[in-house]
Design a protein around this motif. Structure first.
Motif, PDB file in Angstrom:
ATOM      1  N   GLU A  85       0.829  -1.211   0.000  1.00 50.34           N
ATOM      2  CA  GLU A  85       0.000   0.000   0.000  1.00 50.34           C
ATOM      3  C   GLU A  85       0.865   1.263   0.000  1.00 50.34           C
ATOM      4  OE1 GLU A  85      -2.513  -0.527   3.366  1.00 50.34           O
ATOM      5  OE2 GLU A  85      -3.529  -2.286   2.516  1.00 50.34           O
ATOM      6  N   ALA A  86       1.937   1.254   0.790  1.00 52.32           N
ATOM      7  CA  ALA A  86       2.822   2.422   0.834  1.00 52.32           C
ATOM      8  C   ALA A  86       3.525   2.617  -0.502  1.00 52.32           C
ATOM      9  CB  ALA A  86       3.845   2.259   1.959  1.00 52.32           C
ATOM     10  N   LEU A  87       3.994   1.526  -1.104  1.00 52.48           N
ATOM     11  CA  LEU A  87       4.689   1.633  -2.376  1.00 52.48           C
ATOM     12  C   LEU A  87       3.762   2.190  -3.457  1.00 52.48           C
ATOM     13  CD1 LEU A  87       7.165   1.216  -4.126  1.00 52.48           C
ATOM     14  CD2 LEU A  87       6.518  -1.201  -4.389  1.00 52.48           C
ATOM     15  N   ALA A  88       2.525   1.754  -3.468  1.00 57.57           N
ATOM     16  CA  ALA A  88       1.564   2.273  -4.447  1.00 57.57           C
ATOM     17  C   ALA A  88       1.400   3.787  -4.289  1.00 57.57           C
ATOM     18  CB  ALA A  88       0.219   1.561  -4.292  1.00 57.57           C
ATOM     19  N   ARG A  89       1.364   4.267  -3.034  1.00 52.29           N
ATOM     20  CA  ARG A  89       1.244   5.715  -2.803  1.00 52.29           C
ATOM     21  C   ARG A  89       2.461   6.458  -3.338  1.00 52.29           C
ATOM     22  NH1 ARG A  89      -0.200   4.060   2.391  1.00 52.29           N
ATOM     23  NH2 ARG A  89       1.786   4.850   3.239  1.00 52.29           N
ATOM     24  N   HIS A  90       3.640   5.917  -3.086  1.00 52.04           N
ATOM     25  CA  HIS A  90       4.868   6.581  -3.516  1.00 52.04           C
ATOM     26  C   HIS A  90       4.937   6.663  -5.038  1.00 52.04           C
ATOM     27  CE1 HIS A  90       7.587   6.941   0.144  1.00 52.04           C
ATOM     28  NE2 HIS A  90       6.485   6.388   0.641  1.00 52.04           N
ATOM     29  N   VAL A  91       4.665   5.558  -5.705  1.00 50.39           N
ATOM     30  CA  VAL A  91       4.751   5.546  -7.164  1.00 50.39           C
ATOM     31  C   VAL A  91       3.730   6.504  -7.766  1.00 50.39           C
ATOM     32  CG1 VAL A  91       4.473   4.108  -9.220  1.00 50.39           C
ATOM     33  CG2 VAL A  91       5.661   3.190  -7.221  1.00 50.39           C
ATOM     34  N   ASP A  92       2.559   6.578  -7.143  1.00 47.05           N
ATOM     35  CA  ASP A  92       1.480   7.411  -7.683  1.00 47.05           C
ATOM     36  C   ASP A  92       1.819   8.898  -7.666  1.00 47.05           C
ATOM     37  OD1 ASP A  92      -1.280   7.557  -8.703  1.00 47.05           O
ATOM     38  OD2 ASP A  92      -1.678   8.625  -6.836  1.00 47.05           O
ATOM     39  N   THR A  93       2.687   9.316  -6.768  1.00 48.11           N
ATOM     40  CA  THR A  93       3.000  10.748  -6.692  1.00 48.11           C
ATOM     41  C   THR A  93       3.823  11.235  -7.873  1.00 48.11           C
ATOM     42  OG1 THR A  93       5.080  10.486  -5.473  1.00 48.11           O
ATOM     43  CG2 THR A  93       3.034  10.592  -4.172  1.00 48.11           C
ATOM     44  N   GLY A  94       4.609  10.353  -8.474  1.00 49.66           N
ATOM     45  CA  GLY A  94       5.494  10.779  -9.539  1.00 49.66           C
ATOM     46  C   GLY A  94       6.631  11.666  -9.077  1.00 49.66           C
ATOM     47  N   GLN A  95       6.924  11.656  -7.788  1.00 50.61           N
ATOM     48  CA  GLN A  95       7.951  12.510  -7.201  1.00 50.61           C
ATOM     49  C   GLN A  95       9.119  11.671  -6.679  1.00 50.61           C
ATOM     50  OE1 GLN A  95       7.664  15.931  -7.272  1.00 50.61           O
ATOM     51  NE2 GLN A  95       5.821  15.482  -8.461  1.00 50.61           N
ATOM     52  N   PRO A  96      10.283  12.287  -6.485  1.00 48.89           N
ATOM     53  CA  PRO A  96      11.379  11.563  -5.836  1.00 48.89           C
ATOM     54  C   PRO A  96      10.959  11.141  -4.427  1.00 48.89           C
ATOM     55  CG  PRO A  96      12.136  13.664  -6.746  1.00 48.89           C
ATOM     56  CD  PRO A  96      10.655  13.683  -6.817  1.00 48.89           C
ATOM     57  N   SER A  97      11.200   9.893  -4.080  1.00 47.04           N
ATOM     58  CA  SER A  97      10.829   9.439  -2.738  1.00 47.04           C
ATOM     59  C   SER A  97      11.639   8.212  -2.362  1.00 47.04           C
ATOM     60  CB  SER A  97       9.331   9.122  -2.653  1.00 47.04           C
ATOM     61  OG  SER A  97       9.011   7.964  -3.398  1.00 47.04           O
ATOM     62  N   VAL A  98      11.665   7.954  -1.056  1.00 50.81           N
ATOM     63  CA  VAL A  98      12.345   6.778  -0.501  1.00 50.81           C
ATOM     64  C   VAL A  98      11.361   6.044   0.393  1.00 50.81           C
ATOM     65  CG1 VAL A  98      14.135   6.005   1.111  1.00 50.81           C
ATOM     66  CG2 VAL A  98      14.680   7.729  -0.617  1.00 50.81           C
TER      67      VAL A  98
END
Length: 529
Positions: free
Chosen positions: A493-506
């Motif tokens: 669930e967290a990974l899906a949120r990160h990818v959805d932003t289209g922003q740099p993230s860790v």
């Protein structure tokens, strides 16, 4: 007349290069100035090895030329590990390095000039397809054109271009017109067609050389009603769920039996290397047909067809259609019963979180090995695995390059040890706003090496690591970061949120109970020599 730097940039533009990765130095600033005035985006990294990895990640994602720019001596030498990985994985990258000023160089003599080495290009010879030197003004244009042509012509591999630093700012003459490539000779496929028409149990082994001919491989597999085993480089040649796709690595006994039982095997774009064949413990096939630009040497090819994987399209048109349905579901079910349940949950989380059009770049870590063996992307070039040379630390910097390929969202997957090889590239990701989600699986050490020691019954030594607070470290660079525990639902669930932003993230996944290494890691190979 143009300067040497302008000539190099013009050649890169003609080759369709739209991004370069590099590190500035006193010797290459003229090249940086020329790139600034060009159509090419220049991404400054924090370590030269990261430049070569990023070029490789870009090249694998696109099939186009990746470019890494370094300065003289130690700057050039810093790329060697990454260039070796690109060489072993046959990636079309170009390393452009400077040398000391041409007027100060004396062949075979070391004079103590800044960054000088005695034979810098010789360091690269074992890990590149070709070396090209611009030591005089008249050589710069032709050396550059030849290096680009070498890296991008089949069979692809890295090329090395070295230019004396004073020639970058000096005026240099234009090069000679490019030579016209010779057409390939047609190959008589009648013996191949006869062997396949007479086969009782044909099998297709698709390698990285087949990834740009996915339609042809699919057509041949369907015509032959043949199961297809894919190497790491060919993942996605058949989409998930395709009836001919085995969907398991040959290191799983249920999949390995398909190789053993086949009477005719068609190896397309593969050299049948040791990593894929359990160090050649797979038996010599009854009949092996090899379609490749280079004849394989690891297994005897009964028929060798010199050509690219598009030859499969010709075969698909000529062979007789075979009747009967494949029964691969039973083999997959049998294999899955023996796999680690936690790892299967992790794979499910990845499938849930990552869209079909995404690029996934994995490292030499246990979760990466699971992805390499058991994750089928929706298309070729969507999954990158550094198991050409096997270089730890690949995923994060290569992910930066893949994320700039323009082919979809990108996720890198690293262990805590491997991520720290290039942690400084968090600054690159933040400064350039590169849309990469960097996943760090933190089990507090080198998990694969720890497994080897435990399996051998010895006390762990040198493999347990003191690791930083990765979330805080990323935040200090201005990169959004989050920490979850485990690799199951919360992680997905967290990974899906990160990818959805289209922003740099860790995204940090703390895993105090590491995944068990999969069957495609060498300690767990079922075939032994």
């Amino acid at each position: 007349m143009s300067t040497g730097a302008q000539v190099i940039v013009e050649e890169l533009e003609r080759a369709g290069v739209d991004v370069c990765f590099g590190l500035p130095g006193v010797h290459n600033l003229a090249l940086w100035a020329a790139l600034r005035e060009s159509s090419i985006r220049l991404v400054g990294v924090r370590h030269e090895q990261a430049a070569a990895y990023a070029a490789d990640g870009y090249a694998r994602a696109t099939g186009r030329l990746g470019v890494a720019i370094t300065t003289t001596g130690p700057g050039a030498a810093n790329t060697l590990g990454a260039v070796g990985e690109a060489w072993a994985s046959r990636s079309p990258i170009l390393v452009i390095a400077t040398d000391i000023p041409s007027g100060l160089r004396r062949p075979g003599e070391y004079r103590g000039v800044l960054h000088e080495t005695d034979g810098q290009a010789a360091m690269f010879a074992p890990v590149v397809k070709s070396v090209h030197l611009g030591c005089s003004a008249g050589e710069v244009a032709n050396a550059t054109a030849a290096a680009v042509r070498s890296a991008t012509s089949a069979p692809t591999r890295p090329a090395y271009l070295e230019i004396a630093t004073d020639l970058l700012a000096a005026e240099v003459p234009e090069g000679d017109p490019l030579a016209v490539a010779l057409a390939e000779d047609a190959y008589d496929l009648s013996s191949v067609v006869a062997a396949l028409d007479g086969a009782r149990r044909p099998l297709i082994w698709a390698g990285g050389g087949a990834r740009d001919a996915a339609g042809a491989v699919r057509a041949l597999a369907e015509k032959l009603a043949a199961p297809v085993l894919t190497t790491y480089g060919a993942a996605g040649v058949l989409p998930p769920g395709h009836p001919n796709l085995v969907g398991l690595p040959p290191h799983v006994e249920a999949a390995g039996r398909l190789w053993d039982e086949a009477d005719v095997i068609v190896a397309i774009g593969s050299d049948l290397d040791g990593v894929q064949t359990q160090n050649f413990a797979q038996p010599q096939p009854e009949t092996l047909i090899a379609i490749s630009l280079e004849e394989p040497t690891n297994y005897r090819a009964d028929v060798f067809v010199p050509g690219d994987a598009a030859v499969a399209a010709q075969l698909a048109e000529q062979v007789k259609p075979r009747e009967g349905a494949l029964e691969l579901a039973a083999a997959r079910a049998q294999a899955c019963t023996g796999l680690d349940a936690a790892a299967l949950r992790f794979l499910d989380a990845m499938r849930f979180a990552v869209p079909a059009e995404a690029n996934i770049v994995v490292d030499m870590c246990i979760p990466g090995y699971w992805m390499a063996g058991f994750f089928t992307p929706a298309a070729p070039r969507r999954l990158q695995v550094p198991l050409g040379w096997g270089t730890l630390g690949y995923a994060f910097p290569a992910g930066l390059g893949a994320a700039l390929a323009g082919t979809g969202p990108t996720v890198s997957l690293s262990g805590d040890g491997g991520f720290l090889f290039a942690a400084g590239e968090l600054a690159t990701m933040a400064q350039e706003q590169i849309p990469l989600t960097a996943v760090i699986v933190d089990d507090g050490g080198y998990g694969m090496l720890r497994y080897d020691q435990v399996r051998a019954g010895t006390e762990t030594f040198g493999v347990d690591l003191h690791t930083p607070d990765f979330e805080a470290m990323a935040a200090s660079f201005g990169v959004w970061a989050e920490t979850v525990f485990g690799l199951e639902d919360d992680f997905g669930e967290a990974l899906a949120r990160h990818v959805d932003t289209g922003q740099p993230s860790v995204l940090v996944a703390k895993t105090p109970t590491p995944l068990v290494p999969p069957p495609n890691t060498s300690p767990n190979w079922y075939r032994k020599r």
